[in-house]
Design a protein around this motif. Structure first.
Motif, PDB file in Angstrom:
ATOM      1  N   LEU A 149       0.826  -1.211   0.000  1.00 19.44           N
ATOM      2  CA  LEU A 149       0.000   0.000   0.000  1.00 19.44           C
ATOM      3  C   LEU A 149       0.862   1.264   0.000  1.00 19.44           C
ATOM      4  O   LEU A 149       0.571   2.229  -0.709  1.00 19.44           O
TER       5      LEU A 149
ATOM      6  N   ALA B  66      -5.257   7.731   4.781  1.00 19.70           N
ATOM      7  CA  ALA B  66      -5.756   6.613   3.978  1.00 19.70           C
ATOM      8  C   ALA B  66      -5.138   5.271   4.372  1.00 19.70           C
ATOM      9  O   ALA B  66      -5.850   4.255   4.438  1.00 19.70           O
TER      10      ALA B  66
ATOM     11  N   THR C 213      -7.282   1.891   5.611  1.00 14.59           N
ATOM     12  CA  THR C 213      -7.266   0.736   4.711  1.00 14.59           C
ATOM     13  C   THR C 213      -6.765  -0.510   5.432  1.00 14.59           C
ATOM     14  O   THR C 213      -7.370  -1.584   5.324  1.00 14.59           O
TER      15      THR C 213
ATOM     16  N   GLU D 120      -9.023  -3.752   6.215  1.00 14.56           N
ATOM     17  CA  GLU D 120      -8.652  -5.061   5.677  1.00 14.56           C
ATOM     18  C   GLU D 120      -8.440  -6.067   6.799  1.00 14.56           C
ATOM     19  O   GLU D 120      -8.859  -7.223   6.693  1.00 14.56           O
TER      20      GLU D 120
ATOM     21  N   VAL E  72     -14.523  -3.552   0.658  1.00 10.95           N
ATOM     22  CA  VAL E  72     -13.982  -2.341   0.037  1.00 10.95           C
ATOM     23  C   VAL E  72     -15.061  -1.268  -0.111  1.00 10.95           C
ATOM     24  O   VAL E  72     -14.813  -0.083   0.150  1.00 10.95           O
TER      25      VAL E  72
ATOM     26  N   ARG F 145     -15.514   1.060   3.041  1.00  7.46           N
ATOM     27  CA  ARG F 145     -14.357   1.662   3.717  1.00  7.46           C
ATOM     28  C   ARG F 145     -14.423   3.174   3.852  1.00  7.46           C
ATOM     29  O   ARG F 145     -13.859   3.730   4.781  1.00  7.46           O
TER      30      ARG F 145
END
Length: 186
Positions: A38, A61, A65, A69, A75, A78
């Motif tokens: 990422l 971010a 994320t 996860e 997704v 989120r």
């Protein structure tokens, strides 16, 4: 329900033992490659664009994320997850510093967060995934399990502590490096 950090033994010990059973070395190690990926993607986007807004594009971010996860949040959900975190974290400021609308946003975010995770936890009870939420729902110690309230408080703690502290750490770390580039060893 009070969060783990605010409990004393024996409640703290019991809850910590249950949560630790879900945070296995396998779960934590599995995050390393994903986090590196990422960050690499974020750096690639910045290089392609010739610039980046560090806080929005990485510091905010990335933790959302990773936590999403880790917990198995789809997704599509989120964006809401990040908004809940920001609103609930804001409510951790002293109440006299908060305008009434911030208090209401935090209360609304907590209600939505709890309703969302009640439903997702129920789905994981019947169809477990490869995620921390599935582990937390299934964890037991000699018949002892997390109550729904304990599960929701633990998820809230993971979201706020993991998101806000990591966001601040990334921003402050980069700022410290920019102010003192010669003092940082890589």
């Amino acid at each position: 329900m009070r969060a783990l950090a605010f409990l004393n033994p024996p409640d703290h010990t019991r809850l910590r033992r249950l949560v630790a059973k879900a945070f296995t070395p396998r779960v934590v190690e599995g995050l390393k490659a994903r986090v590196e990926g990422l960050v690499g993607e974020s750096i690639d986007r910045a290089l392609d664009a010739g610039e980046a807004e560090l806080m929005g594009e990485l510091a905010v971010a990335l933790p959302v994320t990773v936590i999403a996860e880790l917990l198995g949040v789809p997704v599509a959900d989120r964006e809401r997850f990040g908004a809940w975190s920001a609103a609930m974290a804001r409510a951790s400021d002293p109440a006299f510093l908060l305008p009434p609308e911030a208090v209401e946003r935090a209360a609304s975010a907590r209600r939505e967060f709890n309703a969302y995770f009640r439903e997702l936890a129920e789905q994981r009870r019947w169809k477990p995934g490869e995620d921390l939420l599935s582990e937390l729902v299934a964890v037991s110690d000699r018949g002892d399990v997390l109550s729904e309230g304990e599960l929701l408080v633990t998820l809230t703690l993971l979201l706020i502590a993991g998101h806000e502290t990591t966001t601040d750490l990334i921003g402050n770390g980069v700022l410290a490096f920019l102010r003192n580039p010669s003092s940082t060893r890589c």
